[in-house]
Design a protein around this motif. Structure first.
Motif, PDB file in Angstrom:
ATOM      1  N   UNK A  16       0.847  -1.198   0.000  1.00  0.00           N
ATOM      2  CA  UNK A  16       0.000   0.000   0.000  1.00  0.00           C
ATOM      3  C   UNK A  16       0.879   1.243   0.000  1.00  0.00           C
ATOM      4  N   UNK A  17       0.344   2.346  -0.562  1.00  0.00           N
ATOM      5  CA  UNK A  17       1.170   3.553  -0.679  1.00  0.00           C
ATOM      6  C   UNK A  17       1.507   4.157   0.673  1.00  0.00           C
ATOM      7  N   UNK A  18       0.653   3.948   1.694  1.00  0.00           N
ATOM      8  CA  UNK A  18       0.926   4.498   3.027  1.00  0.00           C
ATOM      9  C   UNK A  18       1.399   3.433   4.002  1.00  0.00           C
ATOM     10  N   UNK A  19       0.686   2.299   4.022  1.00  0.00           N
ATOM     11  CA  UNK A  19       0.972   1.280   5.032  1.00  0.00           C
ATOM     12  C   UNK A  19       2.172   0.430   4.681  1.00  0.00           C
ATOM     13  N   UNK A  20       2.576   0.438   3.402  1.00  0.00           N
ATOM     14  CA  UNK A  20       3.667  -0.441   3.001  1.00  0.00           C
ATOM     15  C   UNK A  20       3.228  -1.890   3.058  1.00  0.00           C
TER      16      UNK A  20
END
Lengths: 144, 248
Positions: B53-57
């Motif tokens: 994910x772009x934020x959570x990795x």
């Protein structure tokens, strides 16, 4: 009315009664069960002074300022209708960034400034790969 | 004319334990191995074939376990509620056994949901646990499962017919809409619903292994429930035989 039908009606009535009781309890809990205040709640209801509360919303774009001491960070929390200034001294969570959700624990000052003792990042319901997000967000995943 | 027959003809046909066993015996391994295969495929896809994910990795991958666990914890209690109604209204002879068989895997998935959520929450939110509406109501469901297990076992040991745990099973159903709508009704740390009936805010590239995992875990759940029901029926049969032998 057969015995079976009578029992069915009784069970349905019991289900309705349980649901109604729960709805009553939940509507009474409405405010207490909220995990945090939004800035517009604060604007509407006045400052909750003298007690620890949580303040939640989005970190306003371009509002994050780091102080010269290296640990204090100031920013503005917004929910689209109202804004609240926040100050926090400490390590911010990895997902803390502008235009992202945040929940701050702390106390309001009479001036309206929120002094946070702890910050939590709030993730939203959107999940996407970095290359899809790249078109909309300049932020990237931590590893890259 | 009985209403039970008209409303639930298939359930009624299974009222005979012998007929139930005849269907359940071959069904159990099929469900189990198909479920296990789907979970393996889902794990492989979720670990190697999807982007972070772009934020959570990479932590986003926990959702492939967390979401099926949450759905099965709630689905399990729905099953207990249906069995409880079948017991109280139609005196279905297998309903009490079905409810008891569901309770343990249901509680296990509720615990799995809480643990995976906590592991995801630490890097994402910055906390292992917060008393927010979604987390608290899910923890309550876990406790209610534990209470049901204790109550149903006590009832069975005293030779009860399962009516008291069935009343508890119906009362506990009230938690299901609370868990579902907690993130809508209240400000919560937990994000709102990502998956609706028609749309999802999870990008398809990340979403696609989730239905595989969901189907796999559901089949495993069903297989475990059938195994437990068969074991309980066998135990009841053995105990009845022991009693007969003791009398003879």
């Amino acid at each position: 009315m057969t015995a079976k039908r009578q029992r069915l009606v009784l069970v349905l009535l019991a289900l309705a009664a349980v649901a109604a009781a729960a709805l009553l309890a939940l509507s009474a809990l409405k405010d207490q069960a909220a995990f945090f205040y939004a800035p517009s709640d604060v604007a509407r209801e006045g400052l909750p002074l003298g007690r620890a509360v949580r303040l939640g919303g989005m970190v306003a774009a371009g509002s994050v300022r780091r102080a010269a001491d290296g640990v204090t960070v100031r920013f503005t929390v917004t929910d689209g209708r109202a804004t609240t200034p926040v100050t926090f001294a400490g390590i911010v969570p990895d997902l803390f960034r502008e235009r992202s959700g945040v929940v701050a624990e702390g106390q309001f000052q009479p001036s309206g400034l929120f002094v946070a003792t702890n910050l939590l990042a709030k993730h939203d319901e959107k999940y996407m790969p970095p290359e899809v997000a790249g078109a909309m967000h300049e932020t990237k995943s931590l590893e890259q | 004319m009985t209403y039970g027959c008209a409303i639930v003809p298939s359930l009624h046909a299974l009222a005979n334990p012998q007929r139930f066993l005849k269907i359940a015996r071959p069904l159990t391994p099929g469900l189990f191995w198909l479920g296990a295969a789907l979970v393996l495929v889902g794990c492989w896809a979720g670990l190697t074939r999807t982007p972070p994910d772009y934020l959570q990795g990479e932590t986003v991958r926990i959702l492939y376990i967390h979401v099926p666990a949450a759905w099965l914890a709630m689905g399990g209690w729905s099953g207990i509620a249906i069995a409880s109604i079948a017991l109280l209204v139609w005196r279905h002879p297998l309903a009490a056994i079905a409810a008891r068989a569901i309770a343990l895997p249901g509680a296990t998935f509720a615990a799995l949901c809480l643990v995976t959520g906590s592991i995801w929450g630490r890097p994402t939110w910055g906390t292992w646990w917060q008393w927010d509406g979604r987390l608290t109501s899910m923890l309550l469901l876990f406790f209610v499962y534990c209470a049901f297990i204790a109550l149903a076992r006590a009832d069975a040991e005293r030779g009860g017919d399962g009516r008291i745990p069935a009343v508890f099973g119906i009362a506990g159903t009230v938690l299901l809409p609370i868990i579902r709508y907690s993130v809508v009704w209240w400000n919560t740390l937990h994000q709102g619903p990502s998956i609706g009936l028609t749309r999802s805010t999870i990008d398809p590239a990340i979403l696609w292994p989730l239905p595989i995992m969901l189907a796999g875990f559901s089949l495993l759940f069903a297989a475990i429930v059938l195994m437990r029901m068969r074991a309980m029926l066998a135990l009841a049969k053995a105990e009845a035989r022991m009693r007969r032998m003791a009398r003879a």
